[in-house]
Scaffold this motif. Sequence first.
Motif, mmCIF file in Angstrom:
data_model
loop_
_atom_site.group_PDB
_atom_site.id
_atom_site.type_symbol
_atom_site.label_atom_id
_atom_site.label_comp_id
_atom_site.label_asym_id
_atom_site.label_seq_id
_atom_site.Cartn_x
_atom_site.Cartn_y
_atom_site.Cartn_z
ATOM 1 N N ALA A 18 1.754 5.510 -4.204
ATOM 2 C CA ALA A 18 1.720 3.784 -4.679
ATOM 3 C C ALA A 18 0.332 2.759 -4.265
ATOM 4 N N ARG A 19 0.072 3.163 -3.037
ATOM 5 C CA ARG A 19 -1.107 2.604 -2.886
ATOM 6 C C ARG A 19 -2.503 3.019 -3.886
ATOM 7 N N MET A 20 -1.939 3.761 -3.632
ATOM 8 C CA MET A 20 -3.140 4.423 -5.000
ATOM 9 C C MET A 20 -3.105 4.150 -6.457
ATOM 10 N N ALA A 21 -2.469 3.565 -6.502
ATOM 11 C CA ALA A 21 -1.835 3.202 -8.361
ATOM 12 C C ALA A 21 -1.920 1.781 -8.169
ATOM 13 N N TRP A 22 -1.174 1.443 -7.075
ATOM 14 C CA TRP A 22 -2.009 -0.492 -6.897
ATOM 15 C C TRP A 22 -3.228 -0.545 -7.169
ATOM 16 N N LEU A 23 -3.798 0.208 -6.147
ATOM 17 C CA LEU A 23 -5.901 -0.105 -6.560
ATOM 18 C C LEU A 23 -5.661 0.369 -7.382
ATOM 19 N N GLU A 24 -5.380 1.414 -8.259
ATOM 20 C CA GLU A 24 -6.493 2.103 -9.772
ATOM 21 C C GLU A 24 -5.268 1.023 -11.120
ATOM 22 N N ALA A 25 -4.773 -0.232 -10.736
ATOM 23 C CA ALA A 25 -4.349 -0.608 -11.970
ATOM 24 C C ALA A 25 -4.673 -1.715 -11.816
ATOM 25 N N HIS A 26 -5.668 -2.505 -10.177
ATOM 26 C CA HIS A 26 -6.012 -3.672 -10.682
ATOM 27 C C HIS A 26 -8.061 -3.890 -10.523
ATOM 28 N N LEU A 27 -8.097 -1.881 -10.618
ATOM 29 C CA LEU A 27 -9.530 -2.029 -10.569
ATOM 30 C C LEU A 27 -10.295 -2.705 -11.907
ATOM 31 N N PRO A 28 -9.392 -2.312 -12.874
ATOM 32 C CA PRO A 28 -10.186 -2.854 -14.265
ATOM 33 C C PRO A 28 -10.622 -4.338 -13.789
ATOM 34 N N GLU A 29 -9.317 -5.473 -13.580
ATOM 35 C CA GLU A 29 -9.732 -6.781 -13.909
ATOM 36 C C GLU A 29 -11.080 -6.869 -12.682
ATOM 37 N N VAL A 30 -10.873 -6.499 -11.474
ATOM 38 C CA VAL A 30 -12.119 -6.043 -10.517
ATOM 39 C C VAL A 30 -13.822 -6.060 -11.193
ATOM 40 N N SER A 31 -13.509 -5.044 -11.669
ATOM 41 C CA SER A 31 -14.427 -4.884 -12.956
ATOM 42 C C SER A 31 -14.833 -5.809 -13.389
ATOM 43 N N ALA A 32 -14.387 -6.114 -14.690
ATOM 44 C CA ALA A 32 -14.198 -6.894 -15.708
ATOM 45 C C ALA A 32 -14.804 -8.168 -14.961
ATOM 46 N N ALA A 35 -17.948 -7.318 -9.771
ATOM 47 C CA ALA A 35 -17.111 -6.950 -8.594
ATOM 48 C C ALA A 35 -18.606 -5.363 -8.452
ATOM 49 N N ASP A 36 -19.277 -6.045 -7.388
ATOM 50 C CA ASP A 36 -20.118 -5.082 -7.250
ATOM 51 C C ASP A 36 -19.651 -3.654 -5.833
ATOM 52 N N LEU A 37 -18.719 -4.808 -4.743
ATOM 53 C CA LEU A 37 -17.983 -4.401 -4.067
ATOM 54 C C LEU A 37 -17.003 -4.829 -3.597
ATOM 55 N N LEU A 38 -15.529 -3.994 -3.361
ATOM 56 C CA LEU A 38 -13.944 -4.731 -3.738
ATOM 57 C C LEU A 38 -13.798 -4.143 -1.836
ATOM 58 N N VAL A 39 -13.471 -4.988 -1.129
ATOM 59 C CA VAL A 39 -13.015 -4.819 0.000
ATOM 60 C C VAL A 39 -11.302 -4.512 0.271
ATOM 61 N N LEU A 40 -10.973 -3.682 0.693
ATOM 62 C CA LEU A 40 -9.222 -3.761 0.860
ATOM 63 C C LEU A 40 -8.457 -3.859 2.641
ATOM 64 N N PRO A 41 -7.616 -3.768 2.804
ATOM 65 C CA PRO A 41 -7.144 -4.208 3.780
ATOM 66 C C PRO A 41 -6.946 -2.978 4.794
ATOM 67 N N GLU A 42 -6.969 -3.726 6.637
ATOM 68 C CA GLU A 42 -7.028 -2.610 7.427
ATOM 69 C C GLU A 42 -5.698 -1.585 7.147
ATOM 70 N N LEU A 43 -5.824 -0.062 7.283
ATOM 71 C CA LEU A 43 -4.861 1.217 6.345
ATOM 72 C C LEU A 43 -4.301 0.822 5.738
ATOM 73 N N PHE A 44 -5.183 0.557 4.501
ATOM 74 C CA PHE A 44 -4.286 0.241 3.366
ATOM 75 C C PHE A 44 -4.423 1.723 2.516
ATOM 76 N N ALA A 45 -4.427 3.419 3.483
ATOM 77 C CA ALA A 45 -3.978 3.858 2.507
ATOM 78 C C ALA A 45 -2.512 4.470 2.627
ATOM 79 N N CYS A 46 -2.337 4.293 3.880
ATOM 80 C CA CYS A 46 -1.701 4.630 4.416
ATOM 81 C C CYS A 46 -0.377 3.404 4.655
ATOM 82 N N GLY A 47 -0.914 1.957 4.982
ATOM 83 C CA GLY A 47 -0.007 1.287 5.751
ATOM 84 C C GLY A 47 0.065 0.784 6.957
#
Length: 259
Positions: A18-32, A35-47
């Motif tokens: 679910a976390r990787m799906a959320w990231l993938e869904a929002h990356l087009p916006e970030v890229s558009a 952005a050169d660099l995207l920073v995610l929260p602590e322990l994002f990958a696992c919760g």
Amino acid sequence: MLTIAIAQAPSDLADWAARMAWLEAHLPEVSAQGADLLVLPELFACGYFIGDQLQERAEPCDGVTAKQLQKLAQAHGLAIHCGYAERSGETLYNSAMCIGPDGVLLGHQRKLAIPPGFERNFLAPGDGVSLFEFRGFKIATLICYDAEFPETFRHVAALGAELVLVPTALGADWNWVAETMIPTRAYENGVFLAYANGAGQQGDMSFLGKSVIATPDGRELARAAAGPEILFADLDHALVAKAQARLPYLKDRLRLHLS
């Protein structure tokens, strides 16, 4: 100039998929947004607040998260900085990795200071700090509690860091840290700072949100509210030298006679 984004992601995303799906869904916006660099929260990958599941979800530094980030970074042409639970042998660490737009690992950091609470039941402290370079910036990572020590920030600034990335999982009762302490860290060291928190609820824990991108003179370029949000800011590299020349804390501290 470096364009940076912070993804203040919802903390109740159920699992890795679910976390990787959320990231993938929002990356087009970030890229558009360029952005050169995207920073995610602590322990994002696992919760973050997942108790015993931390042991099940921990993975090696070249595990499924690294492979997925390589794929996404290359597909969208930007670097991704992501917190995850690292397994090294029988030891678990609270770690973060940064994957470049070419899919190559740029930097990796283990959390140095393990705070009181559930983390101490599972996680070992890391040892040392390393910098990496990207788009002309020297970059350090300090994870959550690490950034609340003036000593750690001063150390990475003295090593030459110009931008400090701070993935965090700050609870809703620590407003002063996000509002006052963190921008002060940028000001007192003359560096840029990107503080990436989660939003909403995970189990019994409420997250503050209020991620921030701060300048070397302590101004806020972008500040999130409490809910899920993506922040963007352009970082002008010249502001680091300008701020450090105006307030030469890093040099003048060496003149202090404290004994």
